[in-house]
Design an enzyme around this catalytic site. Structure first.
Site, PDB file in Angstrom:
ATOM      1  N   LYS A  94       1.025  -1.286  -0.419  1.00  0.00           N
ATOM      2  CA  LYS A  94       0.155   0.402  -0.086  1.00  0.00           C
ATOM      3  C   LYS A  94       1.060   1.281   0.516  1.00  0.00           C
ATOM      4  O   LYS A  94       2.284   1.210   0.335  1.00  0.00           O
ATOM      5  CB  LYS A  94      -0.458   0.104   0.517  1.00  0.00           C
ATOM      6  CG  LYS A  94      -0.496  -0.192   2.832  1.00  0.00           C
ATOM      7  CD  LYS A  94      -0.873  -0.197   4.031  1.00  0.00           C
ATOM      8  CE  LYS A  94       0.209  -0.510   4.956  1.00  0.00           C
ATOM      9  NZ  LYS A  94      -0.962  -1.227   6.094  1.00  0.00           N
ATOM     10  N   ARG A 117     -10.702  -0.416  14.573  1.00  0.00           N
ATOM     11  CA  ARG A 117     -10.011   0.785  13.496  1.00  0.00           C
ATOM     12  C   ARG A 117     -10.888  -0.442  12.489  1.00  0.00           C
ATOM     13  O   ARG A 117     -12.312   0.221  12.810  1.00  0.00           O
ATOM     14  CB  ARG A 117      -8.828   0.396  13.871  1.00  0.00           C
ATOM     15  CG  ARG A 117      -8.357   1.304  12.181  1.00  0.00           C
ATOM     16  CD  ARG A 117      -6.526   1.091  12.514  1.00  0.00           C
ATOM     17  NE  ARG A 117      -6.568   0.580  11.286  1.00  0.00           N
ATOM     18  CZ  ARG A 117      -5.088   0.250  10.970  1.00  0.00           C
ATOM     19  NH1 ARG A 117      -4.281   0.770  11.498  1.00  0.00           N
ATOM     20  NH2 ARG A 117      -5.048  -1.184  10.115  1.00  0.00           N
ATOM     21  N   TYR A 134      15.296  30.125  10.009  1.00  0.00           N
ATOM     22  CA  TYR A 134      14.292  31.160  10.566  1.00  0.00           C
ATOM     23  C   TYR A 134      14.720  31.594  11.751  1.00  0.00           C
ATOM     24  O   TYR A 134      15.175  30.211  12.692  1.00  0.00           O
ATOM     25  CB  TYR A 134      13.269  30.343   9.672  1.00  0.00           C
ATOM     26  CG  TYR A 134      13.259  30.570   8.674  1.00  0.00           C
ATOM     27  CD1 TYR A 134      12.835  32.007   7.754  1.00  0.00           C
ATOM     28  CD2 TYR A 134      13.393  29.429   7.935  1.00  0.00           C
ATOM     29  CE1 TYR A 134      12.460  31.929   6.157  1.00  0.00           C
ATOM     30  CE2 TYR A 134      12.875  29.085   6.616  1.00  0.00           C
ATOM     31  CZ  TYR A 134      12.586  30.547   5.773  1.00  0.00           C
ATOM     32  OH  TYR A 134      12.090  31.112   4.695  1.00  0.00           O
ATOM     33  N   MET A 185      11.419  24.107   4.613  1.00  0.00           N
ATOM     34  CA  MET A 185      11.033  23.991   3.283  1.00  0.00           C
ATOM     35  C   MET A 185      12.041  22.718   2.538  1.00  0.00           C
ATOM     36  O   MET A 185      11.789  21.800   1.790  1.00  0.00           O
ATOM     37  CB  MET A 185      10.396  24.431   2.235  1.00  0.00           C
ATOM     38  CG  MET A 185       9.079  23.970   1.810  1.00  0.00           C
ATOM     39  SD  MET A 185       8.419  24.907   0.458  1.00  0.00           S
ATOM     40  CE  MET A 185       7.093  25.846   1.938  1.00  0.00           C
TER      41      MET A 185
HETATM   42  C1  PLP Z   1      -0.730  -1.490   7.001  1.00  0.00           C
HETATM   43  C2  PLP Z   1      -0.925  -3.309   7.164  1.00  0.00           C
HETATM   44  C3  PLP Z   1       0.107  -4.129   7.505  1.00  0.00           C
HETATM   45  C4  PLP Z   1       1.042  -4.102   7.563  1.00  0.00           C
HETATM   46  O1  PLP Z   1       1.852  -3.776   8.527  1.00  0.00           O
HETATM   47  P1  PLP Z   1       3.323  -3.809   8.973  1.00  0.00           P
HETATM   48  O2  PLP Z   1       3.693  -3.501  10.404  1.00  0.00           O
HETATM   49  O3  PLP Z   1       4.131  -2.499   8.067  1.00  0.00           O
HETATM   50  O4  PLP Z   1       3.936  -5.268   8.582  1.00  0.00           O
HETATM   51  C5  PLP Z   1      -0.884  -5.718   7.643  1.00  0.00           C
HETATM   52  N1  PLP Z   1      -2.586  -5.913   7.734  1.00  0.00           N
HETATM   53  C6  PLP Z   1      -3.330  -4.128   7.688  1.00  0.00           C
HETATM   54  C7  PLP Z   1      -4.759  -4.164   8.027  1.00  0.00           C
HETATM   55  C8  PLP Z   1      -2.514  -3.312   7.647  1.00  0.00           C
HETATM   56  O5  PLP Z   1      -3.342  -2.288   8.051  1.00  0.00           O
END
Ligand code: PLP
Length: 376
Positions: free
Chosen positions: A41, A139, A261, A314
């Site tokens: 992802k 979640r 800055y 930046m």
């Molecule tokens: C992002 C995610 C993973 C991978 O998690 P890592 O800690 O990066 O290995 C696996 N399962 C779900 C549901 C996730 O959201």
């Protein structure tokens, strides 16, 4: 070194695809006979899904997880054969997109299950689906009463060709946390109410908790990219990423001169300062700013450690290179992440985690994918 960099670019992220593949193989060996998938992802954690996804497929990975339907569509173009799951599930109206790309949604509420069953009815066949059980993360996922409600509706279940039942751990980075065992128990309780299907609970840290957490499939992301978040000991993976940026100039300052800055940092001695072409616009957290007296996060210039001083701006950071031996030339590449400078150290210095460091690295960095010692 600078010749590796296109003349218009500020810096370069080097991603070793062979190291990604080796990490996947090491995790696959650790969890066998369970299957090892890969989470790709957010553009493979910011590192380039277009290159990383095929490298993982070549290594033998057959099951991939993305977050969104759009990420699934893009991944399918790279993976004609693999199993693809979308962790964010069924967005309203996204069913045609998921079906066209053969991406299986991870359904995480009764509403999603009902929507997907509606598509199945329309098409006159059960549709591939994964179900997410909430085991205590609160979640995404079906809570216990929703699982019971679903179990009591066989027509709804019959609309699903159930490929996976999964859940996600809240505290897997800490092997001593009793949440892990409690979630595993809740997962088993939820699964028992559902039709039999392959199961998955563990991500990068969870798979380190031992075979009791592996089930049929593990879902690592961060560890594939060299991340080390598990607090119970090192995960058997190696670093994958180096991040380097140009030195734009080297200046000398008199004692008392201020830098950047708000004049937040003042030279306490005659100082040599390197100005480097990366800033918060490139994903370097502004929290890395180091006022006078604060220990600045380390980067590497001319192969030696040197602290960031003053505010991160930046496009630029300023680094105290007074104690760096030897010449530093305009155009040299300073290392921000690399040998001796872990993603985790950068995260800790910024008050965040390595995951955020990786996924924030911005588009001004050129991403170079290497295989063995060579550019891919
Ligand atoms: C992002 C995610 C993973 C991978 O998690 P890592 O800690 O990066 O290995 C696996 N399962 C779900 C549901 C996730 O959201």
């Amino acid at each position: 070194m600078a010749h590796e960099l296109p003349p218009g670019a500020t810096g370069v992220i080097t991603i070793n695809l062979d190291a990604v593949a080796a990490n996947w193989r090491a995790l696959a060996a650790l969890v066998a006979p369970a299957e090892c998938g890969a989470v790709v992802k957010a553009n493979a954690y910011g590192l380039g899904a277009a290159e990383i996804v095929p490298a993982l497929a070549r290594a033998g990975c057959r099951t991939f997880f993305v977050a969104t339907p759009e990420e699934g569509r893009a991944a399918r173009l790279l993976l004609p054969e693999a199993r693809l799951f979308a962790l964010d599930g069924l967005f309203p109206g996204a069913a045609p997109l998921l079906l066209a790309a053969d991406v299986t949604p991870v359904l995480s509420s009764l509403a999603e299950v009902e929507d997907w069953a509606g598509e199945a009815a329309r098409l006159g066949r059960p549709l591939p689906a994964a179900l997410q059980i909430d085991s205590g993360l609160n979640r995404l996922g079906l809570a216990a009463p929703e699982i019971e409600a679903l179990a009591a509706r066989p027509a709804l279940l019959a609309a699903l060709d159930l490929r996976l039942v999964m859940s996600h751990l809240a505290s897997a980075d800490d092997p001593a946390d009793p949440h892990n065992e409690a979630q595993r128990t809740a997962f088993d309780r939820g699964r028992a109410l559902l039709p039999a299907a392959p199961a998955s609970l563990a991500a990068s840290d969870g798979l380190m908790l031992g075979p009791g957490y592996h089930y049929d499939l593990v879902r690592p992301g961060y560890a594939l990219y060299g991340g080390q978040a598990f607090r119970g000991g090192p995960t058997p993976v190696s670093p994958v990423v180096t991040v380097r940026a140009r030195v734009l100039q080297v200046r000398t300052l008199e004692t008392g001169a201020s830098v950047g800055y708000s004049a937040a940092w003042r030279a306490q001695r005659p100082t040599r300062l390197a100005v480097i072409a990366a800033g918060y616009g490139d994903g370097l957290a502004r929290a890395l700013s180091a006022p006078t007296g604060a220990p600045g996060a380390m980067v590497m210039v001319a192969g030696q450690r040197a602290p960031i001083v003053g505010r991160v701006s930046m496009d630029l950071i300023t680094v105290d290179v007074t104690d760096v031996a030897g010449e530093i030339r305009r155009g040299d590449l300073a290392t921000l992440i690399g040998p001796g400078l872990t993603i985790e150290a950068m995260g800790a210095a910024a008050g965040t985690i390595g995951y955020e460091v990786l996924t924030r690295l911005g588009p001004r960095f050129v991403r170079q994918h290497t295989r063995g010692g060579f550019r891919a």
